[in-house]
Design an enzyme around this catalytic site. Structure first.
Site, PDB file in Angstrom:
ATOM      1  N   TYR A 117      -8.328  28.364  32.668  1.00  0.00           N
ATOM      2  CA  TYR A 117      -7.024  28.006  32.345  1.00  0.00           C
ATOM      3  C   TYR A 117      -6.050  28.776  31.592  1.00  0.00           C
ATOM      4  CZ  TYR A 117      -9.186  23.993  34.682  1.00  0.00           C
ATOM      5  OH  TYR A 117      -9.981  22.839  35.603  1.00  0.00           O
ATOM      6  N   PHE A 403     -13.534  14.219  28.652  1.00  0.00           N
ATOM      7  CA  PHE A 403     -12.898  13.396  29.818  1.00  0.00           C
ATOM      8  C   PHE A 403     -12.675  14.020  31.421  1.00  0.00           C
ATOM      9  CE2 PHE A 403      -9.758  15.123  27.227  1.00  0.00           C
ATOM     10  CZ  PHE A 403      -8.775  15.822  27.909  1.00  0.00           C
TER      11      PHE A 403
HETATM   12  C1  COA Z   1     -13.074  26.608  39.279  1.00  0.00           C
HETATM   13  C2  COA Z   1     -12.392  26.188  40.710  1.00  0.00           C
HETATM   14  C3  COA Z   1     -11.765  24.903  40.558  1.00  0.00           C
HETATM   15  C4  COA Z   1     -11.413  27.382  41.111  1.00  0.00           C
HETATM   16  O1  COA Z   1     -10.880  26.942  42.361  1.00  0.00           O
HETATM   17  P1  COA Z   1     -10.440  28.296  43.454  1.00  0.00           P
HETATM   18  O2  COA Z   1      -9.544  27.440  44.412  1.00  0.00           O
HETATM   19  O3  COA Z   1     -11.498  28.836  43.742  1.00  0.00           O
HETATM   20  O4  COA Z   1      -9.351  29.061  42.414  1.00  0.00           O
HETATM   21  P2  COA Z   1      -8.170  29.940  42.778  1.00  0.00           P
HETATM   22  O5  COA Z   1      -8.576  30.563  44.281  1.00  0.00           O
HETATM   23  O6  COA Z   1      -7.033  29.005  42.899  1.00  0.00           O
HETATM   24  O7  COA Z   1      -8.410  30.833  41.656  1.00  0.00           O
HETATM   25  C5  COA Z   1      -7.008  31.349  40.850  1.00  0.00           C
HETATM   26  C6  COA Z   1      -7.500  32.387  39.944  1.00  0.00           C
HETATM   27  O8  COA Z   1      -8.359  32.093  38.893  1.00  0.00           O
HETATM   28  C7  COA Z   1      -9.657  32.579  39.143  1.00  0.00           C
HETATM   29  N1  COA Z   1     -10.743  31.973  38.829  1.00  0.00           N
HETATM   30  C8  COA Z   1     -11.221  30.906  39.833  1.00  0.00           C
HETATM   31  N2  COA Z   1     -12.348  30.434  39.245  1.00  0.00           N
HETATM   32  C9  COA Z   1     -12.633  31.124  38.031  1.00  0.00           C
HETATM   33  C10 COA Z   1     -13.609  30.826  37.080  1.00  0.00           C
HETATM   34  N3  COA Z   1     -14.710  30.078  37.212  1.00  0.00           N
HETATM   35  N4  COA Z   1     -13.561  31.495  36.118  1.00  0.00           N
HETATM   36  C11 COA Z   1     -12.446  32.543  35.758  1.00  0.00           C
HETATM   37  N5  COA Z   1     -11.718  32.592  36.756  1.00  0.00           N
HETATM   38  C12 COA Z   1     -11.572  31.805  37.952  1.00  0.00           C
HETATM   39  C13 COA Z   1      -9.509  33.384  40.496  1.00  0.00           C
HETATM   40  O9  COA Z   1     -10.489  34.552  40.211  1.00  0.00           O
HETATM   41  C14 COA Z   1      -7.986  33.698  40.553  1.00  0.00           C
HETATM   42  O10 COA Z   1      -7.620  34.739  39.817  1.00  0.00           O
HETATM   43  P3  COA Z   1      -6.385  35.912  40.513  1.00  0.00           P
HETATM   44  O11 COA Z   1      -5.390  35.135  40.607  1.00  0.00           O
HETATM   45  O12 COA Z   1      -6.363  36.650  39.283  1.00  0.00           O
HETATM   46  O13 COA Z   1      -7.210  36.352  41.651  1.00  0.00           O
HETATM   47  C15 COA Z   1     -13.645  25.929  41.602  1.00  0.00           C
HETATM   48  O14 COA Z   1     -14.297  27.265  41.757  1.00  0.00           O
HETATM   49  C16 COA Z   1     -14.683  25.017  41.461  1.00  0.00           C
HETATM   50  O15 COA Z   1     -14.257  23.763  41.735  1.00  0.00           O
HETATM   51  N6  COA Z   1     -15.587  25.412  40.275  1.00  0.00           N
HETATM   52  C17 COA Z   1     -16.451  24.373  40.000  1.00  0.00           C
HETATM   53  C18 COA Z   1     -15.933  23.051  39.363  1.00  0.00           C
HETATM   54  C19 COA Z   1     -15.411  23.624  38.128  1.00  0.00           C
HETATM   55  O16 COA Z   1     -15.730  24.410  37.251  1.00  0.00           O
HETATM   56  N7  COA Z   1     -14.144  22.848  38.016  1.00  0.00           N
HETATM   57  C20 COA Z   1     -13.401  23.124  36.848  1.00  0.00           C
HETATM   58  C21 COA Z   1     -13.685  21.970  36.011  1.00  0.00           C
HETATM   59  S1  COA Z   1     -12.705  22.200  34.471  1.00  0.00           S
END
Ligand code: COA
Length: 403
Positions: A117, A403
């Protein structure tokens, strides 16, 4: 923009959104009436692939304690993207849109992973401490309390008695999220399937000499036997006390339960007073991790909402790549309860991005710590020290629930 359209959710999305998030987090989805009533579809966004949902984010309407005040804060939760659609920018689109739309001046969340984030301007504003207490090393092995000083409360009585104690904590410690009646009901629900092999939750309360409840603890246990004898576990979920005597008595009770070898507590503050009560603080086996991430979505309003530890009159230059309308120069003038923050053309005393502002907002991070890496730049000598003192707070922020 991705090729997957994003739309506001509707009430009928509750189950599918829940299942999508649970699938992304690798837990079993469960839907219930309470969850349905807590769902705020107008505050949720869904990314779609045809008729199917493939990404979600939600916000809950809650308040949060900040230095010297309790203010509205969007509580972001349920961020998930279907594994088949990962790394195509869905989360980025959902989070960016959400941040631009939230009506509150700040948004907060617990992150599943630290790396996610920061890129959106969230700063790690509170740290939490997990304890894995070695009960054989920690201190006294038995305590005496007055009859009736510690007793067990039913969940029905707890719903009436505990909210005011929790509100009292909110008024003292930044980082504590407010709970509606519905959220209290959810907090005290204890489904056997969610106990992970532990006992049912016990609600302990402490009463002062007049019989008034002035502290509570939520905890469970798990029996265990090791090669040398009893090795049971105590899991403390939450402990809130209004008076020092209640805090001491509840902890002493929990630290001296028969047969227990380990006590776990995942929501200690970094300045948790328990550290002062035990003879061997290293036996607490402390591990510190980020807890609450905070995003300032409206700089002037957010800075005006909190109080400052010392009087201050400074100009901040704030950059914000995600919400460009949030960037610019702001004069913060604060003296006790009189706080003004407005846009200015005056030259800046300090420059920083909205991420550092979010990290320092709850008073738990020093602005000066970011100067060492160039994330805060001091233009007027002396202003970094003053701003660091003003943003600080005597009590560390702590979020006591995920949460
Ligand atoms: C984490 C999650 C929401 C990311 O969704 P996504 O659609 O793949 O993310 P995006 O493609 O929009 O990525 C945006 C950026 O964030 C980065 N990013 C995505 N997931 C990341 C992670 N777990 N750790 C670090 N960076 C991450 C991407 O590499 C990308 O970076 P860039 O802009 O430099 O290329 C998804 O992988 C997920 O649902 N994970 C499991 C559940 C989870 O952890 N949710 C978060 C709860 S707080």
């Amino acid at each position: 923009m991705t090729e997957f359209p994003v739309r506001p959710a509707v009430a009928e999305d509750y189950e599918e959104m829940g299942a999508l998030f649970a699938g992304a987090m690798l837990f079993e989805s469960s839907v219930d009436d309470l969850g349905r009533r807590l769902f705020e579809p107008e505050r949720a966004l869904a990314a779609t692939d045809g008729a199917e949902l493939v990404g979600t984010t939600r916000a809950l309407t809650r308040d949060l304690s900040v230095p010297g005040a309790v203010v509205p804060a969007a509580h972001v939760t349920g961020v998930g993207v279907r594994a088949t659609h990962r790394r195509r920018g869905l989360m980025a689109e959902l989070i960016t849109r959400q941040l631009r739309e939230v009506p509150e001046a700040i948004a907060v969340l617990w992150a599943s992973e630290s790396g996610i984030y920061g890129r959106f301007g969230y700063g790690a504003a509170a740290f939490g401490t997990s304890y894995e207490v070695d009960l054989h090393r920690v201190g006294p092995s038995s305590v005496r309390t007055r009859p009736g000083e510690i007793s067990v409360l039913s969940a029905a009585d707890a719903l009436k008695e505990l909210p005011s104690l929790h509100r009292n904590l909110q008024e003292r410690r930044p980082g504590v999220s407010g709970r509606s009646d519905l959220l209290w009901e959810q907090r005290l629900t204890d489904k056997p399937d969610d106990r992970g092999g532990m006992t049912a939750r016990e609600i302990l309360v402490h009463r002062d000499e007049t019989g008034t409840i002035d502290g509570y603890a939520l905890w469970r246990g798990k029996m265990g036997w090791g090669p040398t004898g009893p090795a049971s576990e105590v899991q403390v979920e939450e402990l809130v006390a209004v008076e020092p005597a209640a805090y001491r008595a509840l902890w002493q009770h929990l630290l001296t339960l028969d047969l227990a070898a380990t006590l776990r507590f995942g929501f200690a503050a970094t300045d948790e007073p328990l550290q002062q009560l035990v003879t061997t603080p290293t036996a607490l086996n402390r591990r510190v991790t980020e807890s609450l991430w905070l995003r300032v979505t409206d700089v002037a309003r957010a800075l005006e909402q909190r109080r400052y530890a010392v009087a201050v009159d400074l100009v901040f230059e704030v950059t914000d790549e995600v919400i460009p309308a949030n960037a610019g120069r702001f004069r913060l003038a604060a003296d006790g309860p009189a706080v003004r923050c407005e846009r200015t053309e005056d030259t800046a005393d300090l420059s920083l991005s909205v991420t550092e502002l979010g990290a320092a907002y709850l008073g738990g991070r020093r602005l000066a710590e970011f100067a060492a890496t160039g994330r805060v730049i001091e233009h007027t000598p002396g202003t970094l020290t003053l701003a660091t003192a003003a943003f600080g707070w005597p009590i560390a922020p702590a979020s006591i629930e995920i949460f």
